[in-house]
Write a protein that holds these residues in place. Structure first.
Motif, PDB file in Angstrom:
ATOM      1  N   ALA A  20       9.329 -17.708  -0.608  1.00  0.00           N
ATOM      2  CA  ALA A  20       9.604 -18.986  -1.281  1.00  0.00           C
ATOM      3  C   ALA A  20       8.829 -20.131  -0.630  1.00  0.00           C
ATOM      4  O   ALA A  20       8.275 -20.988  -1.324  1.00  0.00           O
ATOM      5  CB  ALA A  20      11.105 -19.281  -1.261  1.00  0.00           C
ATOM      6  N   HIS A  21       8.760 -20.123   0.684  1.00  0.00           N
ATOM      7  CA  HIS A  21       8.031 -21.171   1.398  1.00  0.00           C
ATOM      8  C   HIS A  21       6.545 -21.151   1.028  1.00  0.00           C
ATOM      9  O   HIS A  21       5.951 -22.198   0.749  1.00  0.00           O
ATOM     10  CB  HIS A  21       8.208 -20.979   2.908  1.00  0.00           C
ATOM     11  N   THR A  22       5.966 -19.967   1.003  1.00  0.00           N
ATOM     12  CA  THR A  22       4.550 -19.850   0.640  1.00  0.00           C
ATOM     13  C   THR A  22       4.330 -20.295  -0.793  1.00  0.00           C
ATOM     14  O   THR A  22       3.363 -21.002  -1.096  1.00  0.00           O
ATOM     15  CB  THR A  22       4.052 -18.404   0.834  1.00  0.00           C
ATOM     16  N   TRP A  23       5.235 -19.903  -1.692  1.00  0.00           N
ATOM     17  CA  TRP A  23       5.085 -20.275  -3.097  1.00  0.00           C
ATOM     18  C   TRP A  23       5.085 -21.796  -3.242  1.00  0.00           C
ATOM     19  O   TRP A  23       4.224 -22.365  -3.900  1.00  0.00           O
ATOM     20  CB  TRP A  23       6.189 -19.671  -3.968  1.00  0.00           C
ATOM     21  N   ILE A  24       6.035 -22.447  -2.610  1.00  0.00           N
ATOM     22  CA  ILE A  24       6.142 -23.906  -2.706  1.00  0.00           C
ATOM     23  C   ILE A  24       4.914 -24.583  -2.089  1.00  0.00           C
ATOM     24  O   ILE A  24       4.364 -25.530  -2.653  1.00  0.00           O
ATOM     25  CB  ILE A  24       7.439 -24.394  -2.036  1.00  0.00           C
ATOM     26  N   THR A  25       4.460 -24.068  -0.952  1.00  0.00           N
ATOM     27  CA  THR A  25       3.284 -24.633  -0.288  1.00  0.00           C
ATOM     28  C   THR A  25       2.058 -24.544  -1.189  1.00  0.00           C
ATOM     29  O   THR A  25       1.331 -25.525  -1.374  1.00  0.00           O
ATOM     30  CB  THR A  25       3.024 -23.908   1.046  1.00  0.00           C
ATOM     31  N   ARG A  26       1.806 -23.374  -1.768  1.00  0.00           N
ATOM     32  CA  ARG A  26       0.633 -23.203  -2.639  1.00  0.00           C
ATOM     33  C   ARG A  26       0.785 -24.024  -3.922  1.00  0.00           C
ATOM     34  O   ARG A  26      -0.194 -24.587  -4.422  1.00  0.00           O
ATOM     35  CB  ARG A  26       0.410 -21.731  -2.985  1.00  0.00           C
ATOM     36  N   TYR A  27       1.990 -24.099  -4.453  1.00  0.00           N
ATOM     37  CA  TYR A  27       2.220 -24.906  -5.647  1.00  0.00           C
ATOM     38  C   TYR A  27       1.874 -26.373  -5.372  1.00  0.00           C
ATOM     39  O   TYR A  27       1.206 -27.023  -6.185  1.00  0.00           O
ATOM     40  CB  TYR A  27       3.670 -24.769  -6.119  1.00  0.00           C
ATOM     41  N   GLU A  28       2.286 -26.867  -4.239  1.00  0.00           N
ATOM     42  CA  GLU A  28       1.964 -28.253  -3.871  1.00  0.00           C
ATOM     43  C   GLU A  28       0.456 -28.434  -3.696  1.00  0.00           C
ATOM     44  O   GLU A  28      -0.103 -29.459  -4.099  1.00  0.00           O
ATOM     45  CB  GLU A  28       2.721 -28.650  -2.613  1.00  0.00           C
ATOM     46  N   GLU A  29      -0.210 -27.437  -3.111  1.00  0.00           N
ATOM     47  CA  GLU A  29      -1.668 -27.487  -2.987  1.00  0.00           C
ATOM     48  C   GLU A  29      -2.316 -27.502  -4.370  1.00  0.00           C
ATOM     49  O   GLU A  29      -3.308 -28.213  -4.595  1.00  0.00           O
ATOM     50  CB  GLU A  29      -2.184 -26.295  -2.186  1.00  0.00           C
ATOM     51  N   LEU A  30      -1.766 -26.715  -5.295  1.00  0.00           N
ATOM     52  CA  LEU A  30      -2.303 -26.683  -6.657  1.00  0.00           C
ATOM     53  C   LEU A  30      -2.123 -28.043  -7.337  1.00  0.00           C
ATOM     54  O   LEU A  30      -3.025 -28.517  -8.029  1.00  0.00           O
ATOM     55  CB  LEU A  30      -1.628 -25.581  -7.467  1.00  0.00           C
ATOM     56  N   CYS A  31      -0.988 -28.671  -7.125  1.00  0.00           N
ATOM     57  CA  CYS A  31      -0.765 -30.010  -7.687  1.00  0.00           C
ATOM     58  C   CYS A  31      -1.792 -31.003  -7.134  1.00  0.00           C
ATOM     59  O   CYS A  31      -2.336 -31.830  -7.879  1.00  0.00           O
ATOM     60  CB  CYS A  31       0.652 -30.486  -7.395  1.00  0.00           C
ATOM     61  N   ASP A  32      -2.083 -30.902  -5.845  1.00  0.00           N
ATOM     62  CA  ASP A  32      -3.105 -31.760  -5.229  1.00  0.00           C
ATOM     63  C   ASP A  32      -4.478 -31.467  -5.828  1.00  0.00           C
ATOM     64  O   ASP A  32      -5.250 -32.390  -6.118  1.00  0.00           O
ATOM     65  CB  ASP A  32      -3.145 -31.556  -3.711  1.00  0.00           C
ATOM     66  N   ARG A  34      -5.120 -30.267  -8.793  1.00  0.00           N
ATOM     67  CA  ARG A  34      -5.117 -30.788 -10.161  1.00  0.00           C
ATOM     68  C   ARG A  34      -5.324 -32.299 -10.164  1.00  0.00           C
ATOM     69  O   ARG A  34      -6.056 -32.840 -10.990  1.00  0.00           O
ATOM     70  CB  ARG A  34      -3.810 -30.440 -10.863  1.00  0.00           C
ATOM     71  N   GLN A  35      -4.674 -32.967  -9.237  1.00  0.00           N
ATOM     72  CA  GLN A  35      -4.818 -34.428  -9.133  1.00  0.00           C
ATOM     73  C   GLN A  35      -6.278 -34.799  -8.861  1.00  0.00           C
ATOM     74  O   GLN A  35      -6.806 -35.735  -9.450  1.00  0.00           O
ATOM     75  CB  GLN A  35      -3.920 -34.950  -8.001  1.00  0.00           C
ATOM     76  N   GLU A  36      -6.908 -34.025  -7.998  1.00  0.00           N
ATOM     77  CA  GLU A  36      -8.298 -34.320  -7.621  1.00  0.00           C
ATOM     78  C   GLU A  36      -9.310 -33.913  -8.685  1.00  0.00           C
ATOM     79  O   GLU A  36     -10.285 -34.617  -8.933  1.00  0.00           O
ATOM     80  CB  GLU A  36      -8.629 -33.600  -6.308  1.00  0.00           C
ATOM     81  N   HIS A  37      -9.095 -32.746  -9.329  1.00  0.00           N
ATOM     82  CA  HIS A  37     -10.098 -32.185 -10.239  1.00  0.00           C
ATOM     83  C   HIS A  37      -9.749 -32.311 -11.723  1.00  0.00           C
ATOM     84  O   HIS A  37     -10.600 -32.044 -12.574  1.00  0.00           O
ATOM     85  CB  HIS A  37     -10.334 -30.712  -9.902  1.00  0.00           C
ATOM     86  N   GLY A  38      -8.499 -32.636 -12.022  1.00  0.00           N
ATOM     87  CA  GLY A  38      -8.103 -32.815 -13.414  1.00  0.00           C
ATOM     88  C   GLY A  38      -7.766 -31.526 -14.143  1.00  0.00           C
ATOM     89  O   GLY A  38      -7.579 -31.532 -15.360  1.00  0.00           O
ATOM     90  N   HIS A  39      -7.699 -30.412 -13.436  1.00  0.00           N
ATOM     91  CA  HIS A  39      -7.363 -29.120 -14.048  1.00  0.00           C
ATOM     92  C   HIS A  39      -6.814 -28.177 -12.980  1.00  0.00           C
ATOM     93  O   HIS A  39      -6.837 -28.504 -11.790  1.00  0.00           O
ATOM     94  CB  HIS A  39      -8.590 -28.493 -14.716  1.00  0.00           C
ATOM     95  N   CYS A  40      -6.328 -27.031 -13.427  1.00  0.00           N
ATOM     96  CA  CYS A  40      -5.743 -26.039 -12.514  1.00  0.00           C
ATOM     97  C   CYS A  40      -6.552 -24.753 -12.446  1.00  0.00           C
ATOM     98  O   CYS A  40      -6.035 -23.713 -12.041  1.00  0.00           O
ATOM     99  CB  CYS A  40      -4.317 -25.700 -12.952  1.00  0.00           C
ATOM    100  N   VAL A  41      -7.808 -24.799 -12.859  1.00  0.00           N
ATOM    101  CA  VAL A  41      -8.655 -23.609 -12.818  1.00  0.00           C
ATOM    102  C   VAL A  41      -9.336 -23.569 -11.455  1.00  0.00           C
ATOM    103  O   VAL A  41     -10.452 -24.061 -11.286  1.00  0.00           O
ATOM    104  CB  VAL A  41      -9.682 -23.599 -13.974  1.00  0.00           C
ATOM    105  N   VAL A  42      -8.635 -22.975 -10.496  1.00  0.00           N
ATOM    106  CA  VAL A  42      -9.122 -22.921  -9.121  1.00  0.00           C
ATOM    107  C   VAL A  42     -10.003 -21.687  -8.966  1.00  0.00           C
ATOM    108  O   VAL A  42      -9.584 -20.576  -9.283  1.00  0.00           O
ATOM    109  CB  VAL A  42      -7.943 -22.838  -8.127  1.00  0.00           C
ATOM    110  N   PRO A  43     -11.230 -21.856  -8.479  1.00  0.00           N
ATOM    111  CA  PRO A  43     -12.093 -20.678  -8.290  1.00  0.00           C
ATOM    112  C   PRO A  43     -11.551 -19.760  -7.195  1.00  0.00           C
ATOM    113  O   PRO A  43     -10.915 -20.209  -6.244  1.00  0.00           O
ATOM    114  CB  PRO A  43     -13.440 -21.271  -7.880  1.00  0.00           C
ATOM    115  N   ARG A  44     -11.799 -18.482  -7.358  1.00  0.00           N
ATOM    116  CA  ARG A  44     -11.373 -17.492  -6.356  1.00  0.00           C
ATOM    117  C   ARG A  44     -11.937 -17.824  -4.983  1.00  0.00           C
ATOM    118  O   ARG A  44     -11.336 -17.514  -3.966  1.00  0.00           O
ATOM    119  CB  ARG A  44     -11.836 -16.101  -6.751  1.00  0.00           C
TER     120      ARG A  44
END
Length: 101
Positions: A20-32, A34-44
């Motif tokens: 759960a901790h890892t999930w929340i941490t990565r989710y918050e990183e994804l939100c950041d 998205r804020q920076e790039h305007g989308h959630c398509v993160v390259p591998r």
């Protein structure tokens, strides 16, 4: 474990549920992201976040299979996704299938 030991661990921010901790941490990183790039398509190639996003897409396929009528009741298939987590990702316009985008 007695309550005194538990309190000592809580006081140093011990993580009781690593998944759960890892999930929340990565989710918050994804939100950041998205804020920076305007989308959630993160390259591998984007390190841990890129790997996590790819894993969420795989987990989503499992999640859908578990919900489907075709899934046998004795299936050993498991996923870390919950309805709440799927909703959180949908709320930030997570792209489940990049080929369809």
């Amino acid at each position: 474990m007695d309550s005194r030991r538990k309190k000592l661990l809580d006081d140093v921010d011990f993580v009781w549920d690593a998944v759960a901790h890892t999930w929340i941490t990565r989710y918050e990183e994804l939100c950041d992201f998205r804020q920076e790039h305007g989308h959630c398509v993160v390259p591998r190639s984007n390190g841990r976040l890129g790997a996590w996003v790819e894993k969420m897409r795989i987990e989503h396929k499992k999640y859908n299979t578990l919900l489907s009528e075709e899934n046998p009741k004795n299936s050993k298939l498991k996923t870390i996704l919950t309805q709440d987590r799927v909703q959180k990702l949908n709320d930030i316009d997570f792209v489940w299938n990049v080929r369809e985008k």
